[in-house]
Design an enzyme around this catalytic site. Structure first.
Site, short mmCIF file in Angstrom:
data_model
loop_
_atom_site.label_atom_id
_atom_site.label_comp_id
_atom_site.label_asym_id
_atom_site.label_seq_id
_atom_site.Cartn_x
_atom_site.Cartn_y
_atom_site.Cartn_z
N SER A 186 -1.54 3.45 10.22
CA SER A 186 -2.43 2.54 10.95
C SER A 186 -1.70 1.24 11.19
CB SER A 186 -3.71 2.25 10.16
OG SER A 186 -3.47 1.26 9.17
N THR A 208 0.83 -1.20 0.00
CA THR A 208 0.00 0.00 0.00
C THR A 208 0.87 1.26 0.00
OG1 THR A 208 -1.42 1.36 1.42
CG2 THR A 208 -0.23 -0.40 2.49
N TYR A 219 -2.81 -1.71 10.32
CA TYR A 219 -2.90 -2.41 9.03
C TYR A 219 -1.75 -2.01 8.11
CZ TYR A 219 -4.02 -2.41 4.10
OH TYR A 219 -3.92 -2.51 2.74
N HIS A 220 -1.55 -0.70 7.93
CA HIS A 220 -0.48 -0.26 7.04
C HIS A 220 0.89 -0.69 7.57
CE1 HIS A 220 -3.70 2.65 5.80
NE2 HIS A 220 -3.22 2.36 4.62
N LYS A 263 1.80 -4.08 6.55
CA LYS A 263 2.28 -4.10 5.16
C LYS A 263 3.76 -3.72 5.10
CE LYS A 263 -1.66 -4.70 2.64
NZ LYS A 263 -1.90 -5.63 1.53
#
Lengths: 382, 382
Positions: free
Chosen positions: A179, A144, A181-182, A185
């Protein structure tokens, strides 16, 4: 090419599966329906009912003649991974199999841990499976743009040449995400970069911006082949959310000042990007990184675009700036490079008024399905 | 200060527990004996039998009068984490609770996955526990100099000011490690940096070099208070391994050209560094990073030092260059900064001939315990 799509049930997974079979590839999809389960638990159902993978594969076969093999199971489970890789013997693995939502990852401890565990273990299992069962296969992974955050210098494509005290070193572009989530990644990228160096893997890591849209080359006006389309705060991406908000008369939810800038792309361009990456593999021992988006907008610009086109369609679209539940810069420098995929042949679809009008018209057909309570609940980052 | 030491059974955990009680702090230790279990499974027992934590706490209490509370359990298990944090109510958490060995992490898939899962989940649970039960408590975490790898520019202390196309940005110093273990430490740093920004945590991340030695301020000539001392290829650090190899007449195992340069420190300096960090906490919202070592050596220099001092003691020490089982630069630039801990008051112990002679003499007493088969097995990185 035999392409194994991990996360084949998702917003991008299923459209990609159709697209790659239509391009002549042999495709198998894998999913454990995690996204469906979480959406049900959090009461944020998609805009329309999406048949399960076995059913969709049947519909697509009847429609197009192309078959898609389906494996249902959890890629954190090595026995399942082993069975899938041995049975399908992939030449390429397209890895979408992650908990994909930033707000969900900030919801509470359990959601954070699920995100961390799922995303890291699946990525690790993919690496180990390639090493063990198909060492020549390439991996294409969806990362991302959010990995980079919003630094005050230009964002390059994955790498940065640093000059320091008269000496030079090329590094992975330093990442700092907004975040959990990021951040997972970023960890995926760390892990891939390590094993690329150790084991000469062929990896393409696609730093993708927020995607919008629901019709693709393969599903136009075929409702039962549409992707899993979330419009809620947890799983919906911003343009998709604004379109649904406009249709249902909910004021467009701009967080804070609305100067947050990101790079966006149409779901059709995601399909092109992953196909181009697969058909032009990274060389052995290379972690190839592309920034995958086609144009940048502020949130304010997106809201204004949706408002304008919505009003032209007779909707009464309002915009409401609300307190930002996220911790993020609301005004910042943003100048990310994105030439790699263009050089490979990407033909961008831009966010024109016509595209927005088509999205709005499609969503209007499902107006009665919209659950206004799902739209916003204010999951706070702090 | 109430200090909770996670990983209190390890090579550094137990000596730190004694040291911090002697400095007047209230200490509790937590461990699940993972290191012991793995060492037994891999048949790489430490140089001497180490009593378990309950037993060592009893011995130390009898010896010094200081009590140490003991919690045995798995910090991946939230219920256990909750019980420990509620019962002890720490003001500071010293986090050593990770699978600590690079070669073990490269042994096979299971070992890699154990390392990834244990290290990430425990770090995440520590963050969530601080947030939930003691938001004002500081975290001191042991990272590793290995996070940086061996870049061609100077290694700064944790952060790097980058100038790029006329603009500037301060980043976490870009990291690229040489083993999966080291990569999990990068991920820990990613995770801590994210939650420091979100939740204003106080975190010190110590980028530690390889540690050597077994006697500390508190255990001198008290064999049953010595730390868990590995000399094998999997868990032993290089100086400790060379000392044992010298004693048993095993040619010192120099990998490849032996030009690999790292920053080393005496175990006594580890104790000073963590104590200084705890007693001078990072401010709220800061990820404070120190490079924790006192002097750099190539592997060749270490081998020659051990050979010289060993021969003076009448040992017949030989050096053997063997094919490097690791994938690493064998000759490289290496100029890491390390002023932060010195500025806080660290008084370094250097690797003098006298220090090496003492280590050799101590290990000679355990010569009969040395299992030559454990010394080298050639775990390959590729």
């Amino acid at each position: 090419m035999r392409i194994l799509i991990l996360g084949g049930d998702g917003y991008l997974g299923w459209p990609t599966a159709m697209h790659l079979t239509a391009a002549g590839h042999d495709v198998a999809v894998v999913d454990n329906y995690l996204r469906r389960r979480i959406c049900t638990e959090e009461n944020v159902e998609p805009l329309f009912i999406v048949p399960d993978l076995h059913e969709r594969a049947k519909i697509w076969k009847a429609d197009s003649g192309y078959g898609i093999q389906v494996f249902i199971g959890d890629l954190m489970d090595w026995e399942f991974v082993e069975r899938v890789f041995k049975e399908f013997d992939p030449e390429a693995i397209l890895h979408y199999a992650e908990q994909p939502a930033a707000p969900y990852s900030m919801l509470n401890r359990q959601a954070a841990m699920l995100t961390l565990e799922n995303n890291l273990k699946v990525t690790a299992n993919v690496i180990f499976a390639v090493r063990e069962f198909c060492p020549k296969a390439q991996i294409v992974k969806i990362g991302t743009m959010g990995e980079y955050g919003t630094p005050n210098i230009d964002i390059e494509e994955g790498w940065l040449e640093v000059e320091h005290k008269g000496r030079q070193q090329k590094f992975l572009y330093p990442r700092q995400a907004g975040s959990l989530y990021h951040t997972t990644k970023i960890m995926d990228t760390d892990l891939l970069w390590f094993y690329v160096r150790m084991w000469n893997l062929k990896v393409t890591d696609l730093m993708q911006g927020p995607v919008y849209g629901l019709t693709t080359y393969e599903n136009e006006s075929k409702e039962n082949l549409y992707p899993f389309f979330n419009y809620d705060e947890l799983f919906g991406t911003v343009i998709n959310r604004f379109v649904v908000q406009a249709v249902v008369g909910y004021p467009l939810t701009v967080y804070g000042k609305g100067g947050q800038t990101r790079g966006y792309l149409n779901i059709k361009d995601t399909l092109q990007c992953v196909r181009l990456s697969l058909e032009n593999p990274a060389p052995e021992g290379e972690l190839r990184i592309f920034n995958q988006f086609v144009e940048t907008f502020t949130v304010n610009e997106l809201a204004e675009k949706v408002q304008k086109v919505g009003n032209q369609l007779g909707l009464k679209v309002t915009i409401k700036k609300i307190e930002n539940p996220r911790l993020e810069a609301e005004e910042h420098y943003y100048n990310p490079a994105h030439t790699g995929l263009m050089d490979m042949g990407l033909e961008p679809h831009l966010l024109t008024d016509e595209v927005l009008a088509q999205m709005l018209e499609t969503v209007i057909q499902y107006r009665d399905n919209i659950n206004e309570e799902a739209i916003f609940r204010g999951v706070k980052w702090d």
